[in-house]
Design an enzyme around this catalytic site. Structure first.
Site, PDB file in Angstrom:
ATOM      1  N   ARG A 116      -2.686   3.163   8.530  1.00  0.00           N
ATOM      2  CA  ARG A 116      -2.936   1.679   8.205  1.00  0.00           C
ATOM      3  C   ARG A 116      -2.194   0.888   7.920  1.00  0.00           C
ATOM      4  NH1 ARG A 116      -7.957   2.614   4.545  1.00  0.00           N
ATOM      5  NH2 ARG A 116      -8.495   4.881   4.457  1.00  0.00           N
TER       6      ARG A 116
ATOM      7  N   GLU B 240      11.061 -45.089  -7.331  1.00  0.00           N
ATOM      8  CA  GLU B 240      10.134 -44.959  -6.130  1.00  0.00           C
ATOM      9  C   GLU B 240      10.571 -45.411  -4.846  1.00  0.00           C
ATOM     10  OE1 GLU B 240       6.008 -46.701  -7.198  1.00  0.00           O
ATOM     11  OE2 GLU B 240       7.254 -48.423  -8.123  1.00  0.00           O
TER      12      GLU B 240
ATOM     13  N   ARG C  59       2.428 -49.664 -16.712  1.00  0.00           N
ATOM     14  CA  ARG C  59       2.987 -50.222 -15.721  1.00  0.00           C
ATOM     15  C   ARG C  59       2.419 -51.483 -15.357  1.00  0.00           C
ATOM     16  NH1 ARG C  59       2.456 -47.142  -9.900  1.00  0.00           N
ATOM     17  NH2 ARG C  59       0.497 -48.049 -10.127  1.00  0.00           N
TER      18      ARG C  59
ATOM     19  N   GLY D 195      -7.927  -6.914   5.239  1.00  0.00           N
ATOM     20  CA  GLY D 195      -8.770  -6.986   6.344  1.00  0.00           C
ATOM     21  C   GLY D 195      -8.135  -7.777   7.559  1.00  0.00           C
TER      22      GLY D 195
ATOM     23  N   SER E  38      10.864 -43.449 -14.465  1.00  0.00           N
ATOM     24  CA  SER E  38       9.546 -42.528 -14.070  1.00  0.00           C
ATOM     25  C   SER E  38       9.610 -42.655 -12.547  1.00  0.00           C
ATOM     26  CB  SER E  38       8.512 -43.186 -14.603  1.00  0.00           C
ATOM     27  OG  SER E  38       7.227 -42.410 -14.308  1.00  0.00           O
TER      28      SER E  38
ATOM     29  N   LYS F 134       0.842  -1.085   0.046  1.00  0.00           N
ATOM     30  CA  LYS F 134       0.059   0.114   0.053  1.00  0.00           C
ATOM     31  C   LYS F 134       0.875   1.288  -0.123  1.00  0.00           C
ATOM     32  CE  LYS F 134      -3.770  -0.199   2.585  1.00  0.00           C
ATOM     33  NZ  LYS F 134      -4.507  -0.131   3.480  1.00  0.00           N
TER      34      LYS F 134
ATOM     35  N   HIS G  24      -6.219 -42.842  -0.527  1.00  0.00           N
ATOM     36  CA  HIS G  24      -6.755 -43.195  -1.631  1.00  0.00           C
ATOM     37  C   HIS G  24      -7.712 -42.766  -2.645  1.00  0.00           C
ATOM     38  CE1 HIS G  24      -9.307 -46.466  -3.830  1.00  0.00           C
ATOM     39  NE2 HIS G  24      -8.073 -46.884  -4.364  1.00  0.00           N
TER      40      HIS G  24
ATOM     41  N   MET H 150      -5.288  -7.094   9.113  1.00  0.00           N
ATOM     42  CA  MET H 150      -4.754  -6.252  10.185  1.00  0.00           C
ATOM     43  C   MET H 150      -5.394  -4.987  10.531  1.00  0.00           C
ATOM     44  SD  MET H 150      -0.691  -6.979   9.294  1.00  0.00           S
ATOM     45  CE  MET H 150      -0.864  -6.248   7.471  1.00  0.00           C
TER      46      MET H 150
ATOM     47  N   CYS I 173       5.674 -39.848 -12.560  1.00  0.00           N
ATOM     48  CA  CYS I 173       4.413 -39.979 -12.794  1.00  0.00           C
ATOM     49  C   CYS I 173       3.666 -39.764 -11.266  1.00  0.00           C
ATOM     50  CB  CYS I 173       4.021 -41.274 -13.473  1.00  0.00           C
ATOM     51  SG  CYS I 173       4.847 -42.889 -12.470  1.00  0.00           S
TER      52      CYS I 173
ATOM     53  N   ASP J 131       5.483 -42.935  -3.728  1.00  0.00           N
ATOM     54  CA  ASP J 131       6.120 -44.098  -2.835  1.00  0.00           C
ATOM     55  C   ASP J 131       7.407 -43.343  -2.514  1.00  0.00           C
ATOM     56  OD1 ASP J 131       4.398 -46.129  -2.265  1.00  0.00           O
ATOM     57  OD2 ASP J 131       4.863 -47.185  -4.002  1.00  0.00           O
TER      58      ASP J 131
ATOM     59  N   ARG K 239      -4.189  -1.205  -6.103  1.00  0.00           N
ATOM     60  CA  ARG K 239      -3.269  -2.700  -6.098  1.00  0.00           C
ATOM     61  C   ARG K 239      -3.772  -3.432  -7.158  1.00  0.00           C
ATOM     62  NH1 ARG K 239      -6.379  -4.620  -0.580  1.00  0.00           N
ATOM     63  NH2 ARG K 239      -8.159  -4.605  -1.399  1.00  0.00           N
TER      64      ARG K 239
ATOM     65  N   TYR L 157       9.849 -35.107 -18.979  1.00  0.00           N
ATOM     66  CA  TYR L 157       8.327 -34.997 -18.785  1.00  0.00           C
ATOM     67  C   TYR L 157       7.722 -35.126 -17.599  1.00  0.00           C
ATOM     68  CZ  TYR L 157       7.704 -39.956 -18.820  1.00  0.00           C
ATOM     69  OH  TYR L 157       7.580 -41.214 -18.167  1.00  0.00           O
TER      70      TYR L 157
END
Lengths: 876, 876
Positions: B93, B744, B617, B102, B763, B23, B455, B104, B830, B768, B337, B850
């Protein structure tokens, strides 16, 4: 000499063990130092590996080479194959780089056929002996080379004895044996569809092949696995001219050690049989006589033998195990090798050899397999319990130690019982290599037949397993599964106890106690301690363990697991209430009950350890491990907490985890419930302040488990220090202390530089580091890790021996990173690996300050640590 | 200028945000570009951090500096404190580096006292206004600076209104307010024991202190945590001369955006109130009017405002959010802002700004938060319907989207309801693989347990299905089929609505709106794709997922989990028979049934992907996950296998594990039962050979999970290649293929040099790798990881954002070691992290080829990948 596959004995030496096998190299060495060895030659282990590479076929060049050596042999001895006057007869024996007693095959009297049997009869003037040899040879050859069951021949022999109304083989006449030979040949023809091969060259070819093939028989494979012998070494084949110990009363055969293999006493120790072949001694069919009796029977031979034995021992600078045969008053040495011995003897011999100036202290240290020390530390039967124990029988004290267990008669039953966690004693008429797995699984071994060098005795000593052999006072019926001992009948499943030190067999279970360690042991261990750099601590959770650890030479406690104290009967109720409390107040109330008990634990442990360092690990396992599972226990706990059964059951269910190993445990619990560690730390510090009044200055080492991130450590450390400061204020006193952490989570190893900034010490928890590094749950991986070892994916389970390439690399990273941040950080290991020699060597190599292991493994660790120094120096 | 803590607005600039706060910097900037800003000065954030360092005391030098600036202010405005004619009044302020709206404190009208209130009355000619301001100031100061509850003042106000029989504050007269002021001062005295401070300097000092202290008020701390704002930045304090929007009808106040924050339309959008203070707009007490109405009311002011707004937008090169006040016909800008906007508007504005030539494409790309794209791809609840919806509970926003449906507790009930064409929400304690079909059929998923990587969360995100997980405020009883939430009971069949973006759970149905993907979105994503280097693939297990992935721009499949196919109704019986088979033959028979189904799966997936790469896989989870747990299912399976219930139950028990995560799964299963992977590989290769007839050249990438040691890979690879060669022989044809592995297991990363020798690609399975690297079970760690984040041990759960220091270090090791062995090894990720922007940036930085993520996160990943390139280039 790239294509040389056959070496005469005079061409070899003891340094050529890898090529000629142990037996071949020693036969060559003995030949070359002028000892009386029947001449022969060795087909190399390289030939064996080529044999396997080329589809198990003997190639022509090899056979040609064998032929050249055969001709040499014929010339030097003046004997020829199939000779009617003086035929050449051979023994064909396996011989691998590492001794594998009885695991592979041997054929004796090779060269006998319908012609040479007569030659043998003439040359020995003993037709009976010649035909007996021929009979034995057919059976052995048929069994070993062609796989025809021995029973086919043995039943004919039994029939013949019955027909003749005689009890012993020796009562059969030459004529009887002649007929038996014909019957044997008929059996051979029936089984093979071909006549028994009369051509010695053909016999030899098939025998060499059989010995090569015996490298991969199932019992040899099991033995190699048990003894860490690589599968790709192959065996050599030793072809040697026969000498006969069964040519009458001036003949004989025996086995002797240059020193006593049980006690180490510097006195020839052995056995012999007059008018017998070597197999008779090993099989234990006749009970042999002590070697000292030979002195009276054949004093000159005895003198010659003793001189040879001494020469061999000086030459090899170690106690030798020598096989000999006396043929018509002439001594022949058939084999020498470093003698197996009990650890007790090993230490005594090593110390004696040093004192005799034969070897250096360093050599002495390297001669003892640290794992064998285990035997020294095993319990024996308590003297006074023995007094009331009922003696069943007495046998030969074949391998020291004391064991109690349920009687089983078959190796497979032993293995099954082991799975049920029963302690067992394997009881056999006599053992054979097929019993190996049962011997591994049993607490001890009892045989009714066989001597101190019988299969059972040799193998049991090698394993450090208690064994009573040749206990002829009992009868073993393995069909009916009973032992008869006089009036007494012992059934399968009954308990007996055996003392491998005395040969006594007792009914039921007998109480055991710790052995005393000899003066030589102490001397030896002093040498060990002079050399090693690694400190050795013990994992001990109780004052009793701590005392035992000090006796065994522990220099401190590397791991005191506080949770084991929680399981005691007087504590578990409070522990459980602490866990299921749903408010800090209730939990604090339960902790307040535990505090004085924990404080007393630590006080007593400090007391037992004197001012040796004590590392105390704060609570580690998941809380649900402490909770009851039985309905009645749940009810009891519910009552004590004014909860109803279902409510408590819900709380317990709530606390259960899918993967407890990776769950809410270790420092994670302390972050959720800081009051638990606060209580423990208070107990640790208060006990240390209290014991100072008794003059002991304790510097407690407080260890926080399962740290993965430095912020976890910071948080818990903050809490702990706050509590310690409170205690100091209350006592108006203070002491020094250290706060450190386990390195057991892979991420802790990887970020050890950060963690070291907050830790006074690291202790590697290699059990968890292995679990998480590999992702193998110890509880679940058994079923596939065995298969991994069988399929040769792994050489050893990484839970047994540190996986240097993976887990070890994590440790190295942690050491490097840790020292980079804090040069003088104290580093140790307290996982199971801390008591395993090869892992200890690794710990030395990466520069840890100490290892910690169970009290009983402390001496092992001390020796392994010393050996690590020597191996580093010698670069081996 | 080391000790300069106070800056006049004309001394600062927008580049000084770190020092002056957002500000303050913007007020300075506006001042300097000639916009009408009420003069003032800023006390720096450095002053705030020094304030905290020095025990929260304002030091004299600071107060002196403030005084100097106050004098300047008085001079420039011709006003003084406590002036009876024309008093100086100030606003005080907070202003931190990052916007914390809002959170502070603010104090307005500072400087009012018994004297200046009369001055204000005179200068404004409005006594009522003056006393109303005084009253408000006392209350605000008392509340903010002294912590006196507002209610103490508000109740007096209410009493006064009641007494006067009026409804609105504005109906009170100046006299009423005068009396109120006296009453307020009395309350102040009662609370503080001191009179209300009349000295403006004293007021200012206390207010500055209050603003500094508000940096650490609880809501500010929470906000910072939620928005990843560091705690040690501190806030600046802006002291500014007051302007009044409540000085009659030529005064007013408002807030406006330079463009539409919902749509992005390039047209000023905002609201204002006539005769009001800014707080009235924010509080929403009076309904504001559209900014366009200002044009009619005060055309000149409106023109000036539009010109200022345009100037600001051009100056800041982004849409601005501007606060303004009109005091007696004069416009003042109080704040500007960067305006918050919906993702929809964000994209449109970014594209428009590029086309207007204001910013570059690169700047446009960096302006969009990739995570926000998620909203574009999922339906959301209609804003206004939400206002009236009853909130049941709040859980974790596990998978975005909005869903309403009838509650069911079992997957099978969901499937049946779906057949009746009902829309459903699957409600579970936590889900397991058995629930997959229910998850597919449901509109959304709600679980009471489990974290962001449970899961339910992982699978739902993969499906692009709305999910609220870990909603611990509800209790799920799936036996009784009810949800309990506080007093509320929700039965099976009742409607609920869940918002996977916010974690909110509502009672009943809430109206939804579908997102539209604009043309600007496509244009924007084209720019993204031009810049990024990382390829983006999708995790897709079905042809439907694959198609969705392609629509979202996936360049291949990085993870096709074959096990999800195993749960389908037509397969699970054969899968179960395969698992419980006690012979290779029986297992093979079950596998033979599965083969054509798997082949068809792969065929369809290849078809959906065209010639894009597909990484498949092989079976990963522990086998027991596929087994039934319900009695009836066990019975059914037992019948189909001619087993009795107890036998099967035993087999199932035998297969269960203590720590399944670290158990018999992945390649470990393939080592025990090679025939399973053989079947899968056969299906993969046969499908590829079959589809070639349709003209598609597929190069399957076969991925072996859970490799920890190169020997595991060698063993499995051998088996696989053997099977592939068989297929090639049968087809008399062959294709190219790759075999790679997941990285993994920590040990795999550590020994990646060895593993790379046997792998065409790696990959990273960071789920894991995080579990094992930290030793945190995903299923169990939810309960303590939340606490870790609360206690600031972790900034973020490592399951959400890649832990660079630990897991990331393992990845870097694996990349380095892998490339060292095999320069061109293909590298991807992955795990769930493959769709998380900061983790994607890390993947770019360490040079992966990738990332692969769930289809719905593909656009996010594409943008994050492009941003990673830009950040690297710009070094930000």
């Amino acid at each position: 000499m790239k294509n040389k596959y056959v070496y005469s004995f005079h061409e070899g030496s003891k340094e050529m063990k890898a090529l000629l096998g142990g037996k071949g190299a020693n036969l060559a060495e003995m030949t070359n130092i002028g000892l009386p060895v029947p001449p022969g030659f060795t087909i190399t282990t390289k030939a064996c590996t080529r044999f396997y590479k080329e589809g198990q076929i003997l190639w022509q060049e090899l056979l040609d080479e064998v032929n050249i050596h055969l001709k040499e042999l014929e010339q030097s001895l003046g004997k020829t194959f199939s000779n009617e006057e003086n035929p050449l007869l051979l023994s064909v024996r396996s011989g691998s780089v590492y001794s594998m007693p009885g695991m592979m095959d041997t054929i004796l009297n090779l060269g006998l056929n319908d012609i040479s049997v007569e030659g043998l009869a003439k040359s020995t003037g003993n037709q009976r002996f010649a035909y007996d040899s021929y009979r034995r040879f057919i059976q052995m050859f048929a069994d070993v080379a062609m796989g025809i069951p021995k029973i086919r021949f043995e039943s004919l022999l039994e029939d013949k004895k019955e027909e003749k109304g005689v009890a012993l083989d020796t009562e059969l006449t030459a004529e009887d044996l002649k007929i038996l030979v014909e019957e044997y040949k008929k059996v051979y023809y029936e089984e093979e569809g071909e006549p028994f091969p009369q051509e010695p060259i053909e016999q030899l070819k098939l025998s060499i092949k059989a010995v090569f093939e015996s490298w991969n028989n199932p019992r040899a494979i099991v033995y190699r696995k048990l003894n860490d012998i690589p599968d790709d070494l192959g065996t050599a084949v030793n072809v040697q001219s026969m000498v006969f110990g069964n040519m009458g009363d001036m003949s004989g055969t025996g086995v002797a050690f240059t020193r006593n293999p049980a006690s180490g006493e510097n006195k020839i120790f052995g056995e012999f049989l007059i008018n017998a072949q070597g197999e008779d001694v090993v099989a234990g069919v006749r009970t042999p006589r002590s070697i000292s009796e030979l002195k009276d029977l054949m004093p000159e031979i005895y003198e010659e033998f003793v001189a040879s034995a001494n020469k061999l021992e000086k030459h090899y600078k170690d106690m030798q195990d020598i096989e000999f045969t006396i043929e018509k008053g002439k001594l022949y040495l058939l084999q020498t090798r470093t003698g197996k011995r009990t650890i007790h003897a090993a230490i005594n011999i090593a110390v004696d050899l040093v004192e005799e100036g034969l070897i250096s202290k360093e050599e002495a240290l390297l001669r003892i397999d640290p794992n064998q020390l285990d035997q020294l530390l095993h319990p024996t039967f308590e003297e006074k319990s023995l007094k009331s124990a009922k003696i069943i029988a007495k046998g030969l004290p074949a391998s020291p130690g004391a064991a109690s267990g349920k009687v089983y008669f078959h190796a497979s039953d032993i293995v099954e019982a082991k799975e049920r966690e029963e302690k067992t004693i394997l009881v056999r008429q006599e053992t054979s290599p097929e019993d190996i797995e049962g011997m591994v699984a049993a607490e001890g071994i009892l045989t009714a037949r066989g001597g101190m060098t019988s299969h059972a005795a040799v193998v049991a000593r090698g394993m450090g397993k208690c064994c009573v052999a040749g206990c002829s006072e009992i009868r073993v019926d393995d069909e009916m599964k009973v032992i008869k001992a006089g009036e007494l009948t012992i059934n399968e499943g009954d308990y007996i106890s055996i003392d491998g030190g005395s040969g006594m067999v007792y009914l039921g279970q007998v109480k055991k106690e710790q052995p005393e360690l000899s003066g030589n042991f102490e001397k030896f261990m002093d040498w060990v301690d002079d050399i090693r750099i690694l400190k050795v601590r013990a994992n001990a959770d109780t004052p009793r363990d701590a005392k035992q650890a000090v006796i065994f030479g522990a220099e401190g406690i590397g791991l005191c697991r506080t949770e084991h104290m929680f399981f005691a009967d007087d504590r578990i109720p409070a522990v459980r209430r602490m866990i299921v409390s749903n408010s800090v107040e209730l939990r604090q109330r339960a902790l307040d009950e535990l505090l004085p008990m924990q404080r007393k634990d630590f006080f007593e442990i400090y007391k037992a350890m004197g001012e040796r360092p004590v590392t105390i690990r704060l609570l580690d396992p998941p809380l649900h491990e402490f909770l009851p599972s039985k309905v009645e226990d749940i009810n009891k706990l519910a009552d004590s907490m004014n909860l109803d059964y279902e409510e408590l059951k819900d709380i317990i269910r709530e606390l259960s985890e899918v993967n407890p190993m990776l769950g809410h445990r270790g420092c994670r619990i302390a972050i959720t419930f800081p009051e638990i560690y606060r209580m423990q730390v208070r107990a640790i510090i208060e006990a240390a302040l209290d014991i100072r009044k008794e003059g002991l200055n304790i510097v407690p080492e407080i260890m926080i488990p399962l740290i993965g991130d430095v912020n976890e450590l910071k948080y818990v450390k903050n809490e702990i220090i706050e509590e310690i400061e409170l205690v100091f204020m209350e006592y108006n006193d203070s002491i020094e202390y250290f706060i450190g952490t386990m390195i057991e989570v892979p991420r802790a190893a990887i970020t050890a530089d950060e963690i070291a900034k907050e830790a006074d010490f690291f202790s590697f928890g290699t059990n968890d580091l292995t679990q998480m590094g590999f992702g193998y749950s110890r509880d679940d991986s058994g079923k596939f890790l065995n298969e991994y070892v069988e399929k040769e994916i792994f050489k050893k389970s990484p839970f047994e021996v540190i996986d240097r390439a993976g887990v070890g690399k994590l440790m190295e990273m942690a050491v490097d990173l840790g020292r980079k941040s804090k040069k003088d950080i104290h580093l140790g290991i307290c996982g199971e690996h801390g008591g395993e020699p090869s892992s200890i060597e690794f710990c030395h190599d990466i520069g840890l300050d100490y290892v910690s292991c169970s009290p009983y493994r402390v001496p092992i660790a001390r020796l392994a640590a010393a050996q690590a120094v020597l191996k580093e120096k010698l670069n081996i």
